[in-house]
Design an enzyme around this catalytic site. Structure first.
Site, PDB file in Angstrom:
ATOM      1  N   THR A 156       3.285   6.529   3.960  1.00 30.96           N
ATOM      2  CA  THR A 156       3.699   5.229   4.394  1.00 30.96           C
ATOM      3  C   THR A 156       3.511   4.180   3.319  1.00 30.96           C
ATOM      4  O   THR A 156       2.405   3.872   2.894  1.00 30.96           O
ATOM      5  CB  THR A 156       3.014   4.778   5.679  1.00 30.96           C
ATOM      6  OG1 THR A 156       3.336   5.725   6.656  1.00 30.96           O
ATOM      7  CG2 THR A 156       3.525   3.426   6.096  1.00 30.96           C
ATOM      8  N   SER A 210      -7.822  16.935   8.618  1.00 28.49           N
ATOM      9  CA  SER A 210      -8.988  17.702   9.088  1.00 28.49           C
ATOM     10  C   SER A 210     -10.283  17.026   8.681  1.00 28.49           C
ATOM     11  O   SER A 210     -10.284  15.968   8.098  1.00 28.49           O
ATOM     12  CB  SER A 210      -8.919  19.129   8.569  1.00 28.49           C
ATOM     13  OG  SER A 210      -8.671  19.133   7.178  1.00 28.49           O
ATOM     14  N   GLU A 254      -1.032   9.587  -5.101  1.00 26.86           N
ATOM     15  CA  GLU A 254      -2.067  10.599  -4.851  1.00 26.86           C
ATOM     16  C   GLU A 254      -2.149  11.613  -5.985  1.00 26.86           C
ATOM     17  O   GLU A 254      -1.204  12.345  -6.264  1.00 26.86           O
ATOM     18  CB  GLU A 254      -1.770  11.318  -3.538  1.00 26.86           C
ATOM     19  CG  GLU A 254      -2.163  10.473  -2.334  1.00 26.86           C
ATOM     20  CD  GLU A 254      -1.630  11.002  -1.013  1.00 26.86           C
ATOM     21  OE1 GLU A 254      -0.782  11.895  -1.040  1.00 26.86           O
ATOM     22  OE2 GLU A 254      -2.092  10.501   0.030  1.00 26.86           O
ATOM     23  N   LYS A 297       0.860  -1.186   0.000  1.00 25.59           N
ATOM     24  CA  LYS A 297       0.000   0.000   0.000  1.00 25.59           C
ATOM     25  C   LYS A 297       0.895   1.235   0.000  1.00 25.59           C
ATOM     26  O   LYS A 297       2.067   1.162   0.369  1.00 25.59           O
ATOM     27  CB  LYS A 297      -0.957   0.030   1.187  1.00 25.59           C
ATOM     28  CG  LYS A 297      -0.333   0.188   2.553  1.00 25.59           C
ATOM     29  CD  LYS A 297       0.104   1.564   2.976  1.00 25.59           C
ATOM     30  CE  LYS A 297      -1.002   2.601   2.841  1.00 25.59           C
ATOM     31  NZ  LYS A 297      -0.430   3.946   3.252  1.00 25.59           N
TER      32      LYS A 297
END
Lengths: 392, 392
Positions: free
Chosen positions: A187, A392, A267, A176
Site C-alpha cells: 500500500t 505471522s 523493502e 508511505k
C-alpha cells in the site's frame, strides 16, 4: 530531518494533522493519523489503485472525493481493511462517521486510507477510541505533520515528507509505502496539501499527470495493492492562484520527491535501478518492455549481485509485448555499452555495478521513437525475509 | 536411482548416448552430450521457446527438425550460445557440422541444444575436441544415457530421466532445468526417445499437446529462456505402431514426470505450489489468473514462510486479465477455505502450510466454467543466492 523542518502535510497554511498510537499495530507504535483542511476552500483530487480487488477505504474515498471536495482524511496503519466484505465497508463508514461527528463536519467530506494486513477486521473499539484521542490533538505545527507521517508507516524505515515552495504558496505532503509498488506499494498512501487556490479540475489533472510519471513508473515487485491512494487537498489559504503550469510543476516535483523516497526505502532494497527503453513503436510499448525487464526476478537478482549479466535483460525483454528487432537489441549499464546488435560488447563483464544506483538503457533496434522508463529495485535476501514473515 | 536402471534416453531400443567433460564448465564437470538415433526410422518433433530473443542452437534446431527427421542431438552445458550474433550462428553450425562429419551423417539431421551463460562465445576448440572424444564413445547402455543426462545439468542438483513402458515399445527421456521456467527453465532442455514407429504428425501433435499441459504450466519465476527446447526422437526399432491415444498418453506421462522433477529441483525451491483457478469466463482467462498469482513475489514469499496470507492471493489476482467478481472471490489452501466471498473464512490464519506441497484453489466467482492450473514454487533465500551470483 530535524523535527522542526517545515515540511510535510502541515507545511502549507491552514492544515492541521495528528498522529497517535491507537493500538492497531501490535508493536504499539503510532498507527492513526488525521489530516484536516481548515479552509477556506476544500478542493480535493484523488488517484486510486487499478487493482480490481479494492479495500473498503478505497471504495469510501472514491465516493467522498467524487464531488471534488474533502475536509479531512483519516489514516490508519496496521490493518488494510481489505477483503473484509460488507463488515469492512461498515467498519470504514462507522470510523469515518465517528470522526465526522467529533469534528462536526459531514462524513462524505472525509476520505479514509488504510494500510497493513489484508483480511483482518479493524479493531473498532481501539480505532474509535483512537479517534476520540486524536481529534482534539489536531495541530498545524510541523511536529504534528511529522507525527502523521510517522503514524502511517508500516515496514517503512523512515517517514517520507516533501515540500515545494511556490510563489506565495506552498505544497507539502507525506507518503508511505515499501513493497507492492506497481504503481504502488504494500500500500502506497500519499497525501499532498497546498494553500494555493485552485479549481478541482486543475487539481485532478495535475495529480493524474504527476502520478503517471512518478508513482506509476515505480515498480518494485509487480504487485499492486488493494489500498493505494494518492490525495491532494487545497484550501486557498494563501490567497494565491498559481498558473496551471506552475501548479502542475509543483505537484510533479512533490510526487517525484516522494517517489524517490519510496524507492529508496523499498523493502530490502540495496539497489535503485532505472530502466529506460527506446527504439520501439510507441511509448506504451517502451513502457511495457521496461516493466517486463523491471519485473524479471533473474534480472533483479543480478542487480542485487552487482552482476552485469546483460543476457538476462535480453532474455526478459524478448517476452515483452513491444516491437523489437531480436537481432538488433542494445543494452547499456551505467552508460557503458554491454550489448550492441544483440551481441556482447567488449568489456561488458567488467562494468562496475557496485554502486547503489544502476542505470539501464535498452534500445529495441526497430528505429521507432517510442521511449519510456521505470524505476525498480533489486531482489534481495531482505525482501524475501520481510515478505515471508509479514502476517505471522 | 541406481546406475543400471533402464531409464533415460537409451531406454528405448536403437538409441545411443554419451556424456563427457569437454572443459566448457569451469567446474570441470561433464558438459557435452550426444544422443544418436540408430534407426531404422528417424522421425522427430520439436517444441521451442516462445521468447523472441532466441539462441543460435534454437535457430539451427528449428530448421533441422522442420522436415520431421533427426538422427542426432548435440548438447552442451555451461554456455547458452545466445546473443552471440552471427558468430554464435557460425559456431553452432561449425560444431554441428563437425559432429556430422564425425558420425558420417548430414548436418541438417542433427539438432543442437545449449544451456548456460548468455552472451559468451562458445569455446570452439574445446567443443570440437570434445566432439572428437565423445562421438566414438556413443553407447546404447543405460549408463551412457545417465551420463548424457548428467552432462546437460547446470545448477540442477540431480539428473532428470524418465521411462514409460508401452505395449511392446518404450518411451524414455532426459531433461534439465531449474529456473527461468515459463514454460521453461534457466533453459529447459528435454529429449525424449522412443522405439515406437510413429508418423511425424503424430509425434509433433503428441509433443505439443503434452508440453501445453506439463512444461507450459510450470512457472517458477515468469522468466522464459532463450534456449528452451523439447525434442522427441522415434526410430520404430520395436516394430510396434501404438495407437495415437496410447502414444499421446505415454508422451504426456513422460513430460509430466520430467516436469515434476524439474519443479522439485527448481532453484532454491522449498515448496511446490499448485494453483488452480475456476469461476471465470474461459480456460485462457483462468490460466492468465493462475499465472498472475504464481508470479507474484509477495505470494511466493508467503509460501516460503508457510504463511496462509490469502490476502496476497486476492491482491495478486485483482490485477489479472480475467473476468471476476471482486466481491465474490474464494480461496482454498490445501482444501481448507481461507476466503469465501472475498472475506476471510474462520480459522484461515491457522491453516497448516508447513508441508513441501501446497495446493491453492481460487474461484473468481463469476459462475463461469473456465478452469486452469499452473505449478510454481516459493521465492526463497536460496533463489536469490543462486541467481545473484550466476555469471560472476
Amino acid at each position: 530531518m530535524s523535527s522542526d523542518t517545515a515540511t510535510g502535510v502541515t507545511a502549507a497554511q491552514g492544515f492541521a494533522a495528528v498522529g497517535i498510537a491507537a493500538g492497531i499495530k501490535p508493536s504499539g507504535n503510532t498507527d492513526l493519523a488525521i489530516v484536516r483542511n481548515l479552509g477556506p476552500e476544500y478542493t480535493a483530487a484523488g488517484v486510486f489503485t487499478r487493482n480490481r480487488v479494492v479495500a473498503s477505504p478505497v471504495k469510501w474515498s472514491k465516493k467522498a472525493v467524487a464531488d471534488g471536495t474533502l475536509e479531512a482524511v483519516l489514516f490508519n496503519a496496521g490493518n488494510a481493511n481489505a477483503c473484509n466484505g460488507t463488515q469492512g465497508d461498515q467498519d470504514c463508514a462507522q470510523s469515518v462517521e465517528h470522526l465526522a461527528a467529533t469534528l462536526g463536519i459531514a462524513a462524505d467530506r472525509i476520505a479514509a486510507c488504510s494500510t497493513g494486513l489484508i483480511g483482518e477486521l479493524l479493531p473498532m473499539q481501539r480505532l474509535l477510541s483512537g479517534i476520540d484521542q486524536a481529534a482534539p490533538a489536531l495541530a498545524a505545527s510541523p511536529e504534528a505533520g511529522h507525527d502523521a507521517a510517522t503514524a502511517i508507516m508500516t515496514t517503512d524505515t523512515v517517514r517520507k515528507e516533501t515540500l515545494v515552495q511556490g510563489d506565495g504558496w506552498v505544497l507539502g505532503g507525506m507518503g508511505k509505502g515499501v513493497g507492492m509498488m506497481a504503481p504502488s506499494l504494500a500500500t502506497m498512501l500519499v497525501c499532498l496539501t497546498t494553500d494555493a487556490s485552485i479549481s478541482q479540475e486543475v487539481a485532478q489533472q495535475a495529480l493524474a499527470k504527476a502520478v503517471a510519471v512518478t508513482f506509476n513508473t515505480l515498480d518494485v515487485d509487480g504487485s499492486t495493492s488493494t489500498n493505494d491512494t494518492v490525495l491532494l487537498l487545497a484550501n486557498g489559504a494563501s490567497g494565491v492562484t498559481p498558473s496551471v503550469e506552475a501548479f502542475e510543476a509543483a505537484v510533479l516535483k512533490a510526487c517525484a520527491d516522494l517517489a524517490n523516497q519510496l524507492q529508496a526505502d523499498a523493502e530490502g532494497v540495496t539497489k535503485r535501478v532505472r530502466i529506460t527503453v527506446t527504439g520501439t513503436d510507441s511509448d506504451a510499448q517502451a513502457l511495457a518492455a521496461a516493466r517486463t525487464i523491471g519485473r524479471d526476478n533473474l534480472f533483479k537478482c543480478a542487480m542485487f549481485g552487482s552482476d552485469p549479466n546483460w543476457g538476462r535483460v535480453l532474455a526478459a525483454v524478448g517476452m515483452a509485448d513491444a516491437a523489437m528487432d531480436p537481432e538488433n537489441i542494445s543494452v547499456w549499464f551505467n552508460d557503458q555499452p554491454v550489448c550492441l546488435g544483440s551481441t556482447g560488447a567488449p568489456g561488458a563483464r567488467d562494468v562496475d555495478l557496485s554502486g547503489a544506483d544502476i542505470d539501464v538503457r535498452v534500445d529495441l533496434g526497430t528505429g521507432g521513437t517510442g521511449e519510456a522508463f521505470v524505476r525498480t529495485t533489486d531482489l534481495s535476501h531482505a525482501y524475501v525475509e520481510i515478505n515471508s514473515a509479514y502476517s505471522s
